[in-house]
Design a protein around this motif. Structure first.
Motif, PDB file in Angstrom:
ATOM      1  N   VAL A  48       0.839  -1.200   0.000  1.00 45.44           N
ATOM      2  CA  VAL A  48       0.000   0.000   0.000  1.00 45.44           C
ATOM      3  C   VAL A  48       0.880   1.258   0.000  1.00 45.44           C
ATOM      4  O   VAL A  48       0.426   2.365  -0.332  1.00 45.44           O
ATOM      5  CB  VAL A  48      -0.971  -0.015   1.206  1.00 45.44           C
ATOM      6  N   LEU A  49       2.146   1.095   0.362  1.00 45.30           N
ATOM      7  CA  LEU A  49       3.094   2.213   0.304  1.00 45.30           C
ATOM      8  C   LEU A  49       3.290   2.669  -1.132  1.00 45.30           C
ATOM      9  O   LEU A  49       3.188   1.870  -2.067  1.00 45.30           O
ATOM     10  CB  LEU A  49       4.454   1.788   0.891  1.00 45.30           C
ATOM     11  N   LYS A  50       3.577   3.959  -1.306  1.00 42.98           N
ATOM     12  CA  LYS A  50       3.912   4.473  -2.628  1.00 42.98           C
ATOM     13  C   LYS A  50       5.253   3.887  -3.078  1.00 42.98           C
ATOM     14  O   LYS A  50       6.032   3.403  -2.250  1.00 42.98           O
ATOM     15  CB  LYS A  50       3.998   5.997  -2.596  1.00 42.98           C
ATOM     16  N   VAL A  51       5.515   3.952  -4.370  1.00 42.06           N
ATOM     17  CA  VAL A  51       6.753   3.375  -4.908  1.00 42.06           C
ATOM     18  C   VAL A  51       7.981   3.949  -4.212  1.00 42.06           C
ATOM     19  O   VAL A  51       8.885   3.199  -3.807  1.00 42.06           O
ATOM     20  CB  VAL A  51       6.862   3.626  -6.434  1.00 42.06           C
ATOM     21  N   ASP A  52       8.024   5.280  -4.039  1.00 46.36           N
ATOM     22  CA  ASP A  52       9.205   5.882  -3.424  1.00 46.36           C
ATOM     23  C   ASP A  52       9.323   5.504  -1.949  1.00 46.36           C
ATOM     24  O   ASP A  52      10.433   5.357  -1.420  1.00 46.36           O
ATOM     25  CB  ASP A  52       9.186   7.414  -3.587  1.00 46.36           C
ATOM     26  N   GLU A  53       8.181   5.310  -1.272  1.00 49.93           N
ATOM     27  CA  GLU A  53       8.210   4.893   0.137  1.00 49.93           C
ATOM     28  C   GLU A  53       8.711   3.459   0.260  1.00 49.93           C
ATOM     29  O   GLU A  53       9.523   3.145   1.143  1.00 49.93           O
ATOM     30  CB  GLU A  53       6.812   5.005   0.751  1.00 49.93           C
ATOM     31  N   LEU A  54       8.233   2.586  -0.630  1.00 50.75           N
ATOM     32  CA  LEU A  54       8.689   1.199  -0.608  1.00 50.75           C
ATOM     33  C   LEU A  54      10.177   1.121  -0.921  1.00 50.75           C
ATOM     34  O   LEU A  54      10.923   0.388  -0.252  1.00 50.75           O
ATOM     35  CB  LEU A  54       7.887   0.375  -1.632  1.00 50.75           C
ATOM     36  N   LYS A  55      10.633   1.903  -1.898  1.00 50.87           N
ATOM     37  CA  LYS A  55      12.051   1.900  -2.258  1.00 50.87           C
ATOM     38  C   LYS A  55      12.919   2.383  -1.093  1.00 50.87           C
ATOM     39  O   LYS A  55      13.963   1.805  -0.795  1.00 50.87           O
ATOM     40  CB  LYS A  55      12.283   2.790  -3.473  1.00 50.87           C
ATOM     41  N   GLU A  56      12.450   3.450  -0.418  1.00 48.30           N
ATOM     42  CA  GLU A  56      13.202   3.976   0.720  1.00 48.30           C
ATOM     43  C   GLU A  56      13.316   2.931   1.830  1.00 48.30           C
ATOM     44  O   GLU A  56      14.388   2.750   2.415  1.00 48.30           O
ATOM     45  CB  GLU A  56      12.522   5.243   1.255  1.00 48.30           C
TER      46      GLU A  56
END
Length: 499
Positions: A241-249
């Motif tokens: 459910v995290l955004k792509v940039d949040e998941l990547k971080e």
């Protein structure tokens, strides 16, 4: 209402849970004084007496001042090594006489006999550790725990699949669980304290910052003590459910903190297909994640809507094929049997769709009515099957697994399960989940990070497990992050910093 009166012992929890297996929907109340019970309601008296060299265990059913049934079991007093062994034996015999009474009164046997615990395979592992032969283990399960032959075989098969992953035990090997307590919507059967992401988007950033801090502090400890991480499991909630940039971080932080290349298994829960896209899958794969879980629960559109899932059956298939296209070769799919409104035809339809997809793992859950779930709140208006129908669904799922090259590799049970049944993980050859096996076996320390996660530290020499939960509430987790880290490090020190 059902009243329980204990006599000669104080094993309230065990007796209450045993009674609940027969009366899952009833309000069960413990009483110390029989005069306080309504005469029109069932009263169950469960007790023990020690008479010279014998134990006397008994159960009495009475209603309207009349005894409906009385069962007595007398046994010679065995020798006990310690009080813990004595208490365990007493509890087991009290449950046996209670079970015999309920079985006789209601003409109903339970497939798991007197077992009400979550991890029945632990009993088999203990007997295997004592070098008991298979036939002797089966006799113990039959005579002491009253399991059906089918459950004995299932339990033995699963325990044998777990052995080479659980043993030999190495206290310097740990696994990591990371919790992301957000979901796109709340399913009707869910009791996890997950926040609906659209209503709590502003707290995600703060939550992740607190989580990153916890990851780094625990990473320092792991490196300092030269601990080896066997598996990492990112669960929730719904991590994708995290955004792509949040998941990547998040995955960048994990890669910087832990030696990902040496980890045997790295799993990401991608449970809801409406949270999966190509970018997120590429990010996950590029950061070393090899195993993902895409969880349909059912392949029936009407049921998906009824349970609060805001996606379609087609969305599940698209997400699955996209994951294959990106390069994932180890996919789990969760199914739930006994969902509201579903019958055997619905289950067969779901299995037929899963057969086409051919995931490496299939985890088959039996519906559990959990406290705090919407389902529990609406139990009076929702019809749920309590026995034969769900048992048949389990049989159909087992036959499906066997005929499609899957075998059972881990098993656990939950409170308030329909039909007093079980959850079983099935896999293709070579695709057992290390984390799932270690989590159930409880022979390895598992460090939980994030809101609602639980750290379990295993003291193997003392045959003891200590649990340290993080708070479930996201706001409280953010505020009290240092406190939880300090408590966790202190608990780990009690195992790894012996003087």
């Amino acid at each position: 209402m059902i009243y329980i009166k204990l006599q000669g012992h104080i094993y309230e929890y065990d007796i209450k849970e045993m009674v609940r297996q027969y009366f899952p929907k009833e309000n069960i109340q413990m009483i110390s004084d029989l005069s306080k019970a309504s005469k029109n309601e069932l009263i169950i008296i469960n007790g023990l007496k020690v008479e010279k060299d014998k134990y006397k265990f008994y159960t009495i059913f009475q209603k309207k001042n009349q005894i409906l049934l009385k069962e007595i079991m007398q046994l010679r007093i065995p020798s006990f090594e310690n009080d813990k062994e004595k208490q365990r034996w007493e509890k087991r015999k009290l449950k046996v006489i209670l079970y015999y009474s309920m079985e006789k009164q209601y003409s109903k046997s339970l497939p798991w006999g007197i077992l009400t615990g979550i991890r029945p395979t632990k009993i088999v592992h203990k007997l295997m550790d004592e070098e008991k032969k298979e036939e002797n283990i089966a006799k113990v399960l039959k005579s002491q725990f009253l399991l059906s032959n089918e459950k004995i075989k299932l339990l033995m098969d699963v325990a044998k699949q777990e052995r080479d992953i659980v043993y030999p035990i190495d206290k310097n090997k740990v696994s990591i669980y990371i919790g992301i307590p957000f979901c796109p919507s709340r399913c009707v059967y869910c009791s996890f304290l997950s926040s609906v992401i659209q209503k709590n988007r502003e707290s995600v950033k703060e939550y992740l910052q607190a989580l990153y801090y916890e990851i780094k502090e625990i990473g320092k400890y792991i490196n300092k003590h030269s601990l080896s991480i066997e598996s990492i499991y990112i669960g929730g909630g719904t991590p994708t459910v995290l955004k792509v940039d949040e998941l990547k971080e998040l995955l960048d932080i994990l890669q910087e903190t832990f030696n990902i290349d040496e980890i045997k298994e790295y799993t990401l829960e991608a449970g809801r297909p409406d949270t999966i896209n190509k970018e997120k899958l590429i990010v996950a794969l590029s950061h070393g994640i090899k195993r993902i879980s895409i969880n349909p629960q059912t392949m029936n559109q009407k049921t998906l809507q009824n349970i609060g899932r805001m996606h379609s059956v087609e969305d599940i298939k698209k997400a699955y094929f996209l994951a294959r296209e990106i390069g994932f070769s180890f996919i789990n799919m969760d199914l739930i049997l006994g969902l509201p409104g579903e019958d055997l035809k619905d289950v067969k339809r779901t299995l037929k769709e899963v057969e086409i997809l051919k995931p490496e793992n299939i985890t088959v859950h039996t519906m559990s009515v959990k406290k705090g779930s919407k389902l529990k709140e609406r139990l009076e208006e929702i019809k749920l099957d309590q026995g034969q129908k769900v048992s048949k669904m389990i049989e159909v799922a087992q036959d499906f697994a066997s005929s499609n090259g899957y075998y059972a590799y881990y098993l656990y049970r939950q409170k308030y399960m329909l039909g007093n049944l079980e959850n079983v993980g099935y896999c293709k050859t070579g695709y057992r989940s290390i984390y799932n096996i270690q989590m159930i076996a409880e022979k390895q320390t598992i460090i939980g990070l994030g809101a609602g996660s639980v750290t379990k530290v295993v003291f193997q020499e003392k045959d003891r497990i200590e649990r340290m939960p993080n708070v479930k509430n996201v706001e409280q987790y953010i505020k009290r992050i240092q406190e939880m880290i300090d408590r966790k490090l202190s608990l780990l020190d009690s195992l790894y910093c012996k003087i």
